[in-house]
Design a protein around this motif. Structure first.
Motif, PDB file in Angstrom:
ATOM      1  N   THR A   1       7.631  -8.279  -5.016  1.00 61.28           N
ATOM      2  CA  THR A   1       6.755  -8.517  -6.165  1.00 61.28           C
ATOM      3  C   THR A   1       5.520  -7.633  -6.121  1.00 61.28           C
ATOM      4  N   TYR A   2       4.883  -7.616  -4.969  1.00 60.35           N
ATOM      5  CA  TYR A   2       3.583  -6.982  -4.809  1.00 60.35           C
ATOM      6  C   TYR A   2       3.644  -5.459  -4.852  1.00 60.35           C
ATOM      7  N   GLU A   3       4.733  -4.883  -4.350  1.00 61.23           N
ATOM      8  CA  GLU A   3       4.830  -3.420  -4.291  1.00 61.23           C
ATOM      9  C   GLU A   3       5.879  -2.853  -5.238  1.00 61.23           C
ATOM     10  N   LYS A   4       6.956  -3.598  -5.477  1.00 64.40           N
ATOM     11  CA  LYS A   4       8.063  -3.051  -6.247  1.00 64.40           C
ATOM     12  C   LYS A   4       8.251  -3.730  -7.601  1.00 64.40           C
ATOM     13  N   GLY A   5       7.367  -4.638  -7.928  1.00 65.90           N
ATOM     14  CA  GLY A   5       7.493  -5.337  -9.204  1.00 65.90           C
ATOM     15  C   GLY A   5       7.004  -4.508 -10.375  1.00 65.90           C
ATOM     16  N   THR A   6       7.016  -5.095 -11.557  1.00 65.47           N
ATOM     17  CA  THR A   6       6.499  -4.416 -12.742  1.00 65.47           C
ATOM     18  C   THR A   6       4.974  -4.364 -12.651  1.00 65.47           C
ATOM     19  N   LYS A   7       4.375  -3.562 -13.501  1.00 65.38           N
ATOM     20  CA  LYS A   7       2.922  -3.435 -13.522  1.00 65.38           C
ATOM     21  C   LYS A   7       2.260  -4.793 -13.744  1.00 65.38           C
TER      22      LYS A   7
ATOM     23  N   GLU B   1       3.523  -7.788 -13.056  1.00 62.55           N
ATOM     24  CA  GLU B   1       3.733  -8.652 -11.895  1.00 62.55           C
ATOM     25  C   GLU B   1       2.768  -8.311 -10.765  1.00 62.55           C
ATOM     26  N   ILE B   2       2.590  -7.020 -10.527  1.00 62.50           N
ATOM     27  CA  ILE B   2       1.692  -6.586  -9.454  1.00 62.50           C
ATOM     28  C   ILE B   2       0.254  -6.987  -9.766  1.00 62.50           C
ATOM     29  N   GLU B   3      -0.168  -6.749 -11.008  1.00 65.36           N
ATOM     30  CA  GLU B   3      -1.550  -7.062 -11.362  1.00 65.36           C
ATOM     31  C   GLU B   3      -1.792  -8.570 -11.408  1.00 65.36           C
ATOM     32  N   GLU B   4      -0.792  -9.350 -11.758  1.00 65.58           N
ATOM     33  CA  GLU B   4      -0.934 -10.804 -11.734  1.00 65.58           C
ATOM     34  C   GLU B   4      -1.105 -11.289 -10.294  1.00 65.58           C
ATOM     35  N   PHE B   5      -0.367 -10.674  -9.371  1.00 62.43           N
ATOM     36  CA  PHE B   5      -0.482 -11.025  -7.950  1.00 62.43           C
ATOM     37  C   PHE B   5      -1.890 -10.720  -7.448  1.00 62.43           C
ATOM     38  N   ILE B   6      -2.399  -9.528  -7.779  1.00 66.20           N
ATOM     39  CA  ILE B   6      -3.742  -9.134  -7.330  1.00 66.20           C
ATOM     40  C   ILE B   6      -4.801 -10.026  -7.970  1.00 66.20           C
TER      41      ILE B   6
ATOM     42  N   SER C   1      -2.506  -2.164  -1.989  1.00 68.45           N
ATOM     43  CA  SER C   1      -1.800  -1.627  -0.819  1.00 68.45           C
ATOM     44  C   SER C   1      -2.055  -2.441   0.445  1.00 68.45           C
ATOM     45  N   LEU C   2      -2.532  -3.665   0.296  1.00 67.46           N
ATOM     46  CA  LEU C   2      -2.862  -4.483   1.459  1.00 67.46           C
ATOM     47  C   LEU C   2      -1.640  -4.824   2.304  1.00 67.46           C
ATOM     48  N   LEU C   3      -0.464  -4.857   1.689  1.00 65.78           N
ATOM     49  CA  LEU C   3       0.747  -5.232   2.411  1.00 65.78           C
ATOM     50  C   LEU C   3       1.463  -4.025   2.999  1.00 65.78           C
ATOM     51  N   MET C   4       0.871  -2.851   2.862  1.00 61.17           N
ATOM     52  CA  MET C   4       1.450  -1.656   3.474  1.00 61.17           C
ATOM     53  C   MET C   4       1.033  -1.580   4.939  1.00 61.17           C
ATOM     54  N   PRO C   5       1.829  -0.951   5.800  1.00 65.10           N
ATOM     55  CA  PRO C   5       1.445  -0.823   7.214  1.00 65.10           C
ATOM     56  C   PRO C   5       0.096  -0.135   7.342  1.00 65.10           C
ATOM     57  N   PRO C   6      -0.744  -0.564   8.270  1.00 70.83           N
ATOM     58  CA  PRO C   6      -2.088   0.004   8.414  1.00 70.83           C
ATOM     59  C   PRO C   6      -2.068   1.366   9.092  1.00 70.83           C
ATOM     60  N   ASN C   7      -1.462   2.339   8.443  1.00 72.66           N
ATOM     61  CA  ASN C   7      -1.349   3.684   8.976  1.00 72.66           C
ATOM     62  C   ASN C   7      -2.314   4.629   8.273  1.00 72.66           C
TER      63      ASN C   7
ATOM     64  N   THR D   1      19.422  -1.323   0.380  1.00 72.15           N
ATOM     65  CA  THR D   1      19.051  -2.732   0.322  1.00 72.15           C
ATOM     66  C   THR D   1      17.540  -2.863   0.274  1.00 72.15           C
ATOM     67  N   VAL D   2      17.105  -4.120   0.047  1.00 76.16           N
ATOM     68  CA  VAL D   2      15.664  -4.375   0.019  1.00 76.16           C
ATOM     69  C   VAL D   2      15.031  -3.955   1.336  1.00 76.16           C
ATOM     70  N   LEU D   3      15.673  -4.276   2.468  1.00 74.99           N
ATOM     71  CA  LEU D   3      15.127  -3.921   3.768  1.00 74.99           C
ATOM     72  C   LEU D   3      15.088  -2.407   3.952  1.00 74.99           C
ATOM     73  N   ASP D   4      16.125  -1.700   3.471  1.00 78.78           N
ATOM     74  CA  ASP D   4      16.142  -0.249   3.584  1.00 78.78           C
ATOM     75  C   ASP D   4      14.976   0.365   2.825  1.00 78.78           C
ATOM     76  N   ARG D   5      14.596  -0.235   1.696  1.00 75.57           N
ATOM     77  CA  ARG D   5      13.499   0.305   0.895  1.00 75.57           C
ATOM     78  C   ARG D   5      12.143   0.040   1.534  1.00 75.57           C
ATOM     79  N   PHE D   6      12.151  -0.802   2.570  1.00 75.76           N
ATOM     80  CA  PHE D   6      10.888  -1.079   3.245  1.00 75.76           C
ATOM     81  C   PHE D   6      10.939  -0.575   4.689  1.00 75.76           C
ATOM     82  N   LYS D   7      11.534   0.586   4.900  1.00 72.65           N
ATOM     83  CA  LYS D   7      11.670   1.109   6.251  1.00 72.65           C
ATOM     84  C   LYS D   7      10.327   1.395   6.912  1.00 72.65           C
ATOM     85  N   GLU D   8       9.303   1.631   6.086  1.00 73.20           N
ATOM     86  CA  GLU D   8       7.991   1.904   6.666  1.00 73.20           C
ATOM     87  C   GLU D   8       7.425   0.694   7.392  1.00 73.20           C
ATOM     88  N   ASP D   9       8.008  -0.498   7.170  1.00 70.92           N
ATOM     89  CA  ASP D   9       7.527  -1.709   7.840  1.00 70.92           C
ATOM     90  C   ASP D   9       8.412  -2.102   9.028  1.00 70.92           C
TER      91      ASP D   9
END
Length: 587
Positions: A252-258, A260-265, A354-360, A565-573
């Motif tokens: 929702t937070y990273e891959k959702g619609t504009k 959805e993302i803004e409602e989450f924030i 971007s709070l849920l992205m890895p702290p890199n 898959t969903v997990l493959d799309r989040f390989k950075e985590d």
């Protein structure tokens, strides 16, 4: 060296988990594996090619890579001058880990794997059997962690240890007078002062992580961190983040619609959880943001503009609170208010998104350009503070957020148009123009193209104008016209005013400085959808400065083109999931 850190575990939301590692260096002298260089500490810890591969993982190394020609004292002194306090601490941790691993390799001992904590690779506890027992090392580490706990901190806490003997010894109140017993006695004495403490064997079972671990990994603490954890765990209030929670939240937070993302924030801003976003909520969020960005970057300037507290007020005053609710005394921010606020403060929107992205390094919204102003420049005279640079950088790509170099300042170079053009002519990249007028207002513009003499508007849609004080706002091109950048000199026609400007039309610019550099104007304009940037349309400059953007190499978006898959799309985590033991639970 003792490392206090939060450990992965099943702690409740109100628990603080204290864990320590105590390394004891090997007594054998280190012997270098390379025969092509003289064996010195700077070479062993800094200049060796194998060691450089470690240092290059740290984002600040590119600014310090050429150091190390002198003694070890010279190297440490140079690092102290160039780095922030936390960066110096990271460098010392890394040097210790490098030294210890080299000793262990030479003595044919297993090397340390380490654990990824934030952006720094730090080692775990290491001890030499000939020096002390496991029990002594673990007890010593726990005692040092307890010493580091503030005496004023009355919150419940928990000690987790993977040494069963230590856990049982403390629980059973053994009083034997061994070396370990002396340490255990000191630990018990400290634990008696706190009624809300517990010690147990470390365990996570790979099922969930606690709020404290989540907040520490992502670097978000306080009410904002608590609210973020609450939303990611779907408001269950059980203080447990599962693998499924993480995937759903990222979906929702990273891959959702504009929307959805803004409602989450928007929900994230409601840190009090009372169903409205009030001014106090927004202030709490901004305070947390500035603490995250600038807590380890002390500013010696006494100017009130450099104060994060005042910067919070500047950003807060840019918000509108038009929503009325009879059950709440204060007016609140509507969803449309929130969207308008984010449109003029893109740095805030980028960070909160971007709070849920890895702290890199390169985490969107967390990048603040290094401001290079020269050795003989009085920083108290500089208009561009780090908070302002972060604000402006919200509309720029990552490769333009590395370094900004001061090219011109009216206090040092004089209020002269020709001098201005002369100082910036050697810089062919984008520039940031900043003006402070006699009313005390600070504003300016980002010019994507070099300042070159033209008889008409030029530039591209990357240019924008902004306000810095007393309000913060940024205005990007609307597409209404292409009247973006203006630079004219030595024209005799009144229809071609000599000077520099942005937007609007000739003699009615969004922002304009005459060639005399002693006057100008700012009108509302459709080019950027901007209001007058100052108190009045006619401006009298007091200070003018111009910064050159030192662009780095452009990087492609890490998320672009990921499939599967969903997990493959989040390989950075992946590394984060492996750390907390959640990755395997999905397979």
């Amino acid at each position: 060296m003792v490392e206090n850190a939060l450990e992965f575990g099943a702690a409740s939301e109100d628990e603080t988990i204290w864990v320590a590692g105590l390394p004891q260096l090997a007594s054998n002298k280190n012997k270098h594996v390379s025969s092509s260089h003289a064996e010195t500490l700077p070479h062993a810890l800094w200049n060796c090619d194998k060691v450089k591969t470690v240092w290059k993982l740290l984002p600040w190394y590119k600014h310090c890579g050429k150091l190390g020609d002198g003694s070890m004292f010279d190297l440490l002194t140079a690092l102290k001058e160039k780095l922030t306090r936390s960066e110096v601490e990271d460098s010392l941790k890394s040097m210790w880990a490098i030294w210890e691993n080299r000793n262990r390799k030479w003595n044919k001992l297993p090397v340390m794997n380490g654990a990824q904590v934030g952006n720094v690779l730090t080692a775990g506890m290491v001890y030499i059997p000939s020096s002390c027992s496991v029990t002594v090392a673990e007890a010593w580490a726990i005692l040092e962690a307890l010493k580091g706990r503030l005496s004023t901190d009355t919150r419940p806490f928990e000690i987790q240890s993977d040494c069963k003997a230590v856990v049982e010894a403390i629980k059973n109140q053994d009083n034997h007078l061994s070396a370990a017993g002396t340490l255990l006695h000191q630990i018990k004495a400290r634990l008696e002062d706190s009624k809300d403490s517990n010690i147990k064997k470390s365990q996570t079972n790979g099922k969930y992580i606690s709020p404290s671990v989540f907040q520490t990994y992502f670097g978000i603490h306080g009410p904002l961190g608590e609210r973020f954890f609450d939303l990611v765990t779907q408001k269950r209030k059980d203080h447990k983040l599962t693998f499924e929670d993480l995937i759903i939240a990222k979906g929702t937070y990273e891959k959702g619609t504009k929307d959805e993302i803004e409602e989450f924030i928007y929900q994230l801003l409601d840190v009090s959880g009372d169903g409205i976003v009030g001014r106090s909520d927004l202030e709490t969020v901004l305070v947390t943001i500035f603490e995250i960005l600038f807590h380890d970057q002390p500013d010696s300037s006494e100017s009130h503009l450099s104060s994060s507290k005042d910067s919070v007020g500047i950003f807060l005053d840019a918000a509108k609170f038009s929503k009325h609710d009879e059950s709440h005394p204060e007016e609140s921010m509507s969803f449309e208010d929130f969207r308008s606020w984010c449109s003029i403060l893109p740095s805030v929107r980028k960070l909160l998104g971007s709070l849920l992205m890895p702290p890199n390094p390169g985490r969107p919204g967390f990048e603040v350009p290094r401001l290079l102003q020269g050795e003989n420049v009085d920083s108290n005279l500089i208009l561009l503070r780090k908070e302002f640079a972060w604000h402006i950088g919200g509309a720029l790509p990552q490769h333009e957020l590395e370094e900004w170099k001061l090219l011109y300042h009216s206090s040092f170079n004089g209020l002269s148009f020709s001098t201005f053009l002369g100082h910036i002519s050697n810089d062919e990249g984008p520039t940031v123009l900043i003006i402070k007028d006699k009313e005390g207002y600070i504003y300016g513009g980002y010019a994507s193209q070099p300042w070159e003499k033209h008889g008409d508007f030029y530039g591209d849609m990357k240019s924008f104008i902004f306000q810095l004080y007393p309000n913060a706002a940024l205005f990007r091109p609307t597409g209404a016209n292409t009247n973006l950048q203006w630079c004219a000199s030595n024209f005799s026609s009144e229809s071609i005013p000599n000077g520099i400007g942005f937007g609007g039309r000739a003699n009615h610019f969004g922002l304009f400085l005459s060639a005399s550099f002693d006057q100008g104007h700012s009108f509302s304009c459709t080019t950027f959808g901007s209001p007058c940037l100052s108190k009045t349309t006619r401006i009298q400059p007091e200070v003018i400065e111009c910064w050159g953007v030192v662009a780095g190499k452009s990087e492609q978006d890490k998320h672009e083109g990921l499939k599967g898959t969903v997990l493959d799309r989040f390989k950075e985590d992946r590394h984060m999931l492996n750390m907390i033991g959640l990755a395997n639970s999905s397979e």
